[in-house]
Design a protein around this motif. Structure first.
Motif, PDB file in Angstrom:
ATOM      1  N   ALA A  33      -7.985   6.154   4.718  1.00  0.00           N
ATOM      2  CA  ALA A  33      -7.735   4.780   5.177  1.00  0.00           C
ATOM      3  C   ALA A  33      -6.327   4.671   5.758  1.00  0.00           C
ATOM      4  O   ALA A  33      -6.113   4.077   6.827  1.00  0.00           O
ATOM      5  CB  ALA A  33      -7.900   3.803   4.004  1.00  0.00           C
ATOM      6  N   LEU A  34      -5.385   5.259   5.066  1.00  0.00           N
ATOM      7  CA  LEU A  34      -3.993   5.213   5.518  1.00  0.00           C
ATOM      8  C   LEU A  34      -3.851   5.888   6.883  1.00  0.00           C
ATOM      9  O   LEU A  34      -3.178   5.373   7.783  1.00  0.00           O
ATOM     10  CB  LEU A  34      -3.116   5.926   4.480  1.00  0.00           C
ATOM     11  CG  LEU A  34      -1.609   5.865   4.712  1.00  0.00           C
ATOM     12  CD1 LEU A  34      -1.097   4.437   4.617  1.00  0.00           C
ATOM     13  CD2 LEU A  34      -0.878   6.736   3.703  1.00  0.00           C
ATOM     14  N   LEU A  57       3.984   1.520  11.390  1.00  0.00           N
ATOM     15  CA  LEU A  57       3.503   2.027  10.106  1.00  0.00           C
ATOM     16  C   LEU A  57       3.683   3.547  10.044  1.00  0.00           C
ATOM     17  O   LEU A  57       4.037   4.102   9.004  1.00  0.00           O
ATOM     18  CB  LEU A  57       2.021   1.660   9.943  1.00  0.00           C
ATOM     19  CG  LEU A  57       1.463   1.554   8.518  1.00  0.00           C
ATOM     20  CD1 LEU A  57       2.129   0.431   7.755  1.00  0.00           C
ATOM     21  CD2 LEU A  57      -0.051   1.311   8.554  1.00  0.00           C
ATOM     22  N   ALA A  58       3.445   4.216  11.178  1.00  0.00           N
ATOM     23  CA  ALA A  58       3.612   5.673  11.241  1.00  0.00           C
ATOM     24  C   ALA A  58       5.059   6.063  10.938  1.00  0.00           C
ATOM     25  O   ALA A  58       5.320   7.003  10.180  1.00  0.00           O
ATOM     26  CB  ALA A  58       3.192   6.192  12.610  1.00  0.00           C
ATOM     27  N   ALA A  59       6.002   5.310  11.494  1.00  0.00           N
ATOM     28  CA  ALA A  59       7.420   5.606  11.275  1.00  0.00           C
ATOM     29  C   ALA A  59       7.788   5.377   9.803  1.00  0.00           C
ATOM     30  O   ALA A  59       8.514   6.165   9.196  1.00  0.00           O
ATOM     31  CB  ALA A  59       8.280   4.732  12.187  1.00  0.00           C
ATOM     32  N   HIS A  60       7.256   4.291   9.241  1.00  0.00           N
ATOM     33  CA  HIS A  60       7.501   3.958   7.841  1.00  0.00           C
ATOM     34  C   HIS A  60       6.926   5.056   6.935  1.00  0.00           C
ATOM     35  O   HIS A  60       7.560   5.494   5.974  1.00  0.00           O
ATOM     36  CB  HIS A  60       6.842   2.616   7.543  1.00  0.00           C
ATOM     37  CG  HIS A  60       7.255   2.000   6.241  1.00  0.00           C
ATOM     38  ND1 HIS A  60       8.552   1.667   5.952  1.00  0.00           N
ATOM     39  CD2 HIS A  60       6.526   1.665   5.151  1.00  0.00           C
ATOM     40  CE1 HIS A  60       8.604   1.153   4.729  1.00  0.00           C
ATOM     41  NE2 HIS A  60       7.395   1.153   4.220  1.00  0.00           N
ATOM     42  N   TYR A  61       5.730   5.511   7.273  1.00  0.00           N
ATOM     43  CA  TYR A  61       5.063   6.578   6.532  1.00  0.00           C
ATOM     44  C   TYR A  61       5.903   7.850   6.549  1.00  0.00           C
ATOM     45  O   TYR A  61       6.093   8.506   5.527  1.00  0.00           O
ATOM     46  CB  TYR A  61       3.686   6.836   7.155  1.00  0.00           C
ATOM     47  CG  TYR A  61       2.989   8.093   6.684  1.00  0.00           C
ATOM     48  CD1 TYR A  61       2.360   8.138   5.449  1.00  0.00           C
ATOM     49  CD2 TYR A  61       2.955   9.227   7.480  1.00  0.00           C
ATOM     50  CE1 TYR A  61       1.712   9.288   5.024  1.00  0.00           C
ATOM     51  CE2 TYR A  61       2.314  10.382   7.067  1.00  0.00           C
ATOM     52  CZ  TYR A  61       1.703  10.411   5.838  1.00  0.00           C
ATOM     53  OH  TYR A  61       1.075  11.552   5.419  1.00  0.00           O
ATOM     54  N   ARG A  62       6.409   8.190   7.742  1.00  0.00           N
ATOM     55  CA  ARG A  62       7.226   9.401   7.852  1.00  0.00           C
ATOM     56  C   ARG A  62       8.500   9.293   7.035  1.00  0.00           C
ATOM     57  O   ARG A  62       8.887  10.215   6.334  1.00  0.00           O
ATOM     58  CB  ARG A  62       7.597   9.674   9.311  1.00  0.00           C
ATOM     59  CG  ARG A  62       6.619  10.563  10.039  1.00  0.00           C
ATOM     60  CD  ARG A  62       7.262  11.262  11.223  1.00  0.00           C
ATOM     61  NE  ARG A  62       7.986  10.353  12.084  1.00  0.00           N
ATOM     62  CZ  ARG A  62       7.416   9.480  12.904  1.00  0.00           C
ATOM     63  NH1 ARG A  62       6.117   9.415  12.987  1.00  0.00           N
ATOM     64  NH2 ARG A  62       8.137   8.684  13.649  1.00  0.00           N
ATOM     65  N   VAL A  76       0.833  -1.198   0.000  1.00  0.00           N
ATOM     66  CA  VAL A  76       0.000   0.000   0.000  1.00  0.00           C
ATOM     67  C   VAL A  76       0.872   1.255   0.000  1.00  0.00           C
ATOM     68  O   VAL A  76       0.601   2.222  -0.712  1.00  0.00           O
ATOM     69  CB  VAL A  76      -0.986  -0.021   1.187  1.00  0.00           C
ATOM     70  CG1 VAL A  76      -1.717   1.307   1.316  1.00  0.00           C
ATOM     71  CG2 VAL A  76      -1.988  -1.155   1.016  1.00  0.00           C
ATOM     72  N   PHE A  77       1.967   1.190   0.762  1.00  0.00           N
ATOM     73  CA  PHE A  77       2.869   2.337   0.765  1.00  0.00           C
ATOM     74  C   PHE A  77       3.442   2.612  -0.604  1.00  0.00           C
ATOM     75  O   PHE A  77       3.491   3.757  -1.040  1.00  0.00           O
ATOM     76  CB  PHE A  77       3.999   2.130   1.757  1.00  0.00           C
ATOM     77  CG  PHE A  77       3.628   2.712   3.055  1.00  0.00           C
ATOM     78  CD1 PHE A  77       3.457   4.086   3.183  1.00  0.00           C
ATOM     79  CD2 PHE A  77       3.371   1.910   4.145  1.00  0.00           C
ATOM     80  CE1 PHE A  77       3.058   4.641   4.367  1.00  0.00           C
ATOM     81  CE2 PHE A  77       2.974   2.459   5.329  1.00  0.00           C
ATOM     82  CZ  PHE A  77       2.822   3.824   5.454  1.00  0.00           C
TER      83      PHE A  77
END
Lengths: 196, 196
Positions: A109-110, A120-125, A61-62
């Motif tokens: 959704a994300l 997931l938050a860290a990966h997103y950042r 998804v990322f």
């Protein structure tokens, strides 16, 4: 001998089909109900093809979002030399983007997921928000050099001042998101940030 | 005749036990996995007792939060006549609150839900965020009268400027939430809002 498809091209086509399927499905069913099986079925590939490139649903998804955010134009912000005009251009575009259902649903959704999942938050950042924030800070730095923003301004805080109100209003559906709102936000933030 | 418990007091005790159970469970298992059955079991009441007072899981959880936010002190903000000092007091307290796991977990669970549920979001605004925002705006209005904030400032936008950066930083875990951060945010927001 029959004509063989180019394996590299076939690979790239599968990869693209998987990313498209992930993006479509996350809008349709939400992240929580999204499965690797459903992505594979929609993309017309086997589950193993997905696991060959990505270790988890979150990772696919990322990459789907990364592909979306890098679609078309580059990550750099406009720089006409006028920070007010440039920020209004960017913020008006951001408001329009958040009002677009095709963009809105997957981002919502994300966000639901990254709120409750610190990893997931860290990966997103690291992968998504970080590079975009760097591009925005580069534009603010150029405004600092032009004397339009205080030289000692905290640029992380400056970005929050610009974007967090819009983000919260969108997330909580607590008010209208209009071009006028984008302009008012830029005016206020620049007043806070300008040199004394 | 045996001594009968006072029905009104028993009722209030059950109500309080249900709200406590809802608040505890939403922290432990999250809103999505929370069930009316589990709340009833934890509170030591029957499911029907809950449905007598609330029509849904969401309604119970909201009342649990309402009780929490009205616990102890009143909803009014401090007014010493110095808007900068008062906002720093409030924002430092808000930062501390968000850093408190007992408070943090249920608010995070609640946010996850209201993001994806527009009806719950509207209910949240009406019952919880709305009254608190009104109290904050009353304090800003008194600062306008004192000439500390521009008379024509948009107070909805002013609140977003003050709170949204903190909210986003907390929600995305994107930076430290410290008393210094609270102060810096108040300084910037007041610079944006002060009379010309």
């Amino acid at each position: 001998m029959s004509k063989q498809p180019d394996p590299a091209r076939r690979s790239e086509r599968s990869r693209q089909a998987i990313l498209d399927a992930a993006r479509e499905l996350v809008s349709e069913v939400g992240y929580a109900k999204l499965s690797i099986e459903a992505i594979a079925a929609r993309a017309g590939v086997g589950k193993q093809t997905i696991y060959r490139w990505w270790r988890s649903k979150g990772a696919v998804v990322f990459d789907a979002f990364l592909a979306l955010s890098q679609d078309g134009d580059s990550i750099a912000l406009p720089d006409t030399g006028d920070i007010e005009a440039d920020l209004k251009t960017v913020m008006r575009a951001t408001v329009a983007e958040f009002a677009d259902p095709q963009f809105e649903a997957p981002i919502r959704a994300l966000n639901t997921e990254i709120i409750s999942d610190p990893e997931l938050a860290a990966h997103y950042r690291e992968k998504l928000a970080g590079p975009v924030d760097e591009a925005k800070k580069a534009r603010l730095r150029s405004a600092q050099q032009a004397g339009q923003i205080a030289a000692d301004a905290d640029l992380d805080l400056a970005l929050e001042l610009l974007y967090a109100p819009l983000f919260q209003r969108w997330l909580h559906r607590s008010g209208p998101l209009t071009p006028e709102y984008a302009d008012a936000l830029v005016d206020l933030a620049l007043k806070a940030l300008r040199p004394d």
